[in-house]
Motif scaffolding. Structure first.
Motif, PDB file in Angstrom:
ATOM      1  N   GLU A   7      -7.891  -8.099   7.554  1.00  0.00           N
ATOM      2  CA  GLU A   7      -6.972  -7.675   6.484  1.00  0.00           C
ATOM      3  C   GLU A   7      -7.463  -8.177   5.133  1.00  0.00           C
ATOM      4  O   GLU A   7      -7.395  -7.481   4.130  1.00  0.00           O
ATOM      5  CB  GLU A   7      -5.554  -8.191   6.748  1.00  0.00           C
ATOM      6  N   ARG A   8      -7.961  -9.387   5.108  1.00  0.00           N
ATOM      7  CA  ARG A   8      -8.467  -9.975   3.857  1.00  0.00           C
ATOM      8  C   ARG A   8      -9.665  -9.188   3.343  1.00  0.00           C
ATOM      9  O   ARG A   8      -9.785  -8.913   2.158  1.00  0.00           O
ATOM     10  CB  ARG A   8      -8.841 -11.436   4.083  1.00  0.00           C
ATOM     11  N   LEU A  32       4.962  -8.106  -7.253  1.00  0.00           N
ATOM     12  CA  LEU A  32       5.635  -7.115  -6.415  1.00  0.00           C
ATOM     13  C   LEU A  32       5.650  -7.550  -4.950  1.00  0.00           C
ATOM     14  O   LEU A  32       6.648  -7.372  -4.259  1.00  0.00           O
ATOM     15  CB  LEU A  32       4.962  -5.748  -6.558  1.00  0.00           C
ATOM     16  N   VAL A  33       4.552  -8.124  -4.479  1.00  0.00           N
ATOM     17  CA  VAL A  33       4.457  -8.536  -3.078  1.00  0.00           C
ATOM     18  C   VAL A  33       5.169  -9.865  -2.834  1.00  0.00           C
ATOM     19  O   VAL A  33       5.876 -10.024  -1.838  1.00  0.00           O
ATOM     20  CB  VAL A  33       2.976  -8.638  -2.632  1.00  0.00           C
ATOM     21  N   LEU A  34       4.989 -10.824  -3.743  1.00  0.00           N
ATOM     22  CA  LEU A  34       5.458 -12.189  -3.512  1.00  0.00           C
ATOM     23  C   LEU A  34       6.771 -12.533  -4.218  1.00  0.00           C
ATOM     24  O   LEU A  34       7.356 -13.575  -3.958  1.00  0.00           O
ATOM     25  CB  LEU A  34       4.387 -13.187  -3.958  1.00  0.00           C
ATOM     26  N   GLY A  35       7.180 -11.686  -5.137  1.00  0.00           N
ATOM     27  CA  GLY A  35       8.405 -11.963  -5.875  1.00  0.00           C
ATOM     28  C   GLY A  35       8.193 -12.878  -7.066  1.00  0.00           C
ATOM     29  O   GLY A  35       9.138 -13.202  -7.778  1.00  0.00           O
ATOM     30  N   TYR A  85       0.413  -9.454   6.779  1.00  0.00           N
ATOM     31  CA  TYR A  85       1.341  -8.457   6.249  1.00  0.00           C
ATOM     32  C   TYR A  85       1.296  -8.419   4.725  1.00  0.00           C
ATOM     33  O   TYR A  85       1.262  -7.344   4.119  1.00  0.00           O
ATOM     34  CB  TYR A  85       2.761  -8.755   6.740  1.00  0.00           C
ATOM     35  N   GLN A  86       1.273  -9.575   4.083  1.00  0.00           N
ATOM     36  CA  GLN A  86       1.192  -9.627   2.625  1.00  0.00           C
ATOM     37  C   GLN A  86      -0.131  -9.035   2.139  1.00  0.00           C
ATOM     38  O   GLN A  86      -0.165  -8.314   1.137  1.00  0.00           O
ATOM     39  CB  GLN A  86       1.345 -11.069   2.138  1.00  0.00           C
ATOM     40  N   GLN A 140       0.182  -5.300   2.304  1.00  0.00           N
ATOM     41  CA  GLN A 140       0.964  -4.791   1.170  1.00  0.00           C
ATOM     42  C   GLN A 140       0.131  -4.786  -0.104  1.00  0.00           C
ATOM     43  O   GLN A 140       0.176  -3.827  -0.879  1.00  0.00           O
ATOM     44  CB  GLN A 140       2.210  -5.650   0.952  1.00  0.00           C
ATOM     45  N   LEU A 141      -0.606  -5.859  -0.329  1.00  0.00           N
ATOM     46  CA  LEU A 141      -1.435  -5.956  -1.532  1.00  0.00           C
ATOM     47  C   LEU A 141      -2.505  -4.869  -1.536  1.00  0.00           C
ATOM     48  O   LEU A 141      -2.760  -4.236  -2.564  1.00  0.00           O
ATOM     49  CB  LEU A 141      -2.053  -7.349  -1.633  1.00  0.00           C
ATOM     50  N   ALA A 142      -3.128  -4.621  -0.383  1.00  0.00           N
ATOM     51  CA  ALA A 142      -4.140  -3.563  -0.289  1.00  0.00           C
ATOM     52  C   ALA A 142      -3.513  -2.208  -0.613  1.00  0.00           C
ATOM     53  O   ALA A 142      -4.094  -1.400  -1.350  1.00  0.00           O
ATOM     54  CB  ALA A 142      -4.762  -3.547   1.104  1.00  0.00           C
TER      55      ALA A 142
END
Length: 161
Positions: free
Chosen positions: A51-52, A92-95, A118-119, A122-124
């Motif tokens: 994912e990274r 947006l992803v982390l608040g 998961y984060q 979302q970032l991708a």
């Protein structure tokens, strides 16, 4: 009605004592998994690394789109412009912004190295979408609003799965 996985994700991003307890619980679970089933932990770590790596590709795409959009508009592109874009997506992803998130979690270094799969996913998604919106010349504030709406729909859809 949220799926169990989505409930766990939401618990982990809460910025309160319950969120800290949830994060500590999952950290403890990972440490225990490393002790009792190192091969499973290695598989999970490999999934996270995948994912990274994916987010790195989309990060580059977004940076290239930002440079092209600013060049087309006759504007110079400085490091702060890339930072502002990434900070917008992280919020947006982390608040919250990168620095605040690292501080809130007692972490140092690059934010991406601390994000869960998961984060990172979302970032991708946001970086890929942001590159497209940059390519069509959408201004920053409109892109931010559009990306927030897109992420909300995506999170809701994933929560129902």
């Amino acid at each position: 009605a949220l799926a169990l996985g989505m409930g766990k994700e939401l618990a982990m991003v809460e910025r309160n004592e319950e969120g800290r307890r949830a994060r500590r619980y999952f950290i403890d679970c990972e440490e225990l998994l490393t002790l009792v089933a190192p091969e499973l932990q290695a598989m999970a770590a490999s999934r996270w690394q995948g994912e990274r790596e994916l987010t790195k590709d989309y990060h580059g795409l977004r940076c290239q789109s930002l440079l092209m959009a600013r060049t087309k508009a006759g504007k110079e592109t400085k490091a702060i412009h890339y930072i502002n874009e990434l900070n917008m997506l992280n919020k947006l992803v982390l608040g919250m912004g990168s620095k605040a998130w690292l501080q809130a979690h007692n972490l140092t270094g690059e934010v991406r190295q601390h994000l869960n799969a998961y984060q990172l996913h979302q970032l991708a998604y946001l970086e890929r979408s942001n590159a497209t919106l940059l390519d069509v010349g959408m201004p920053f504030d409109e892109r931010k609003e559009q990306l927030a709406a897109m992420l909300a729909i995506k999170v809701e859809r994933e929560g129902k799965q």
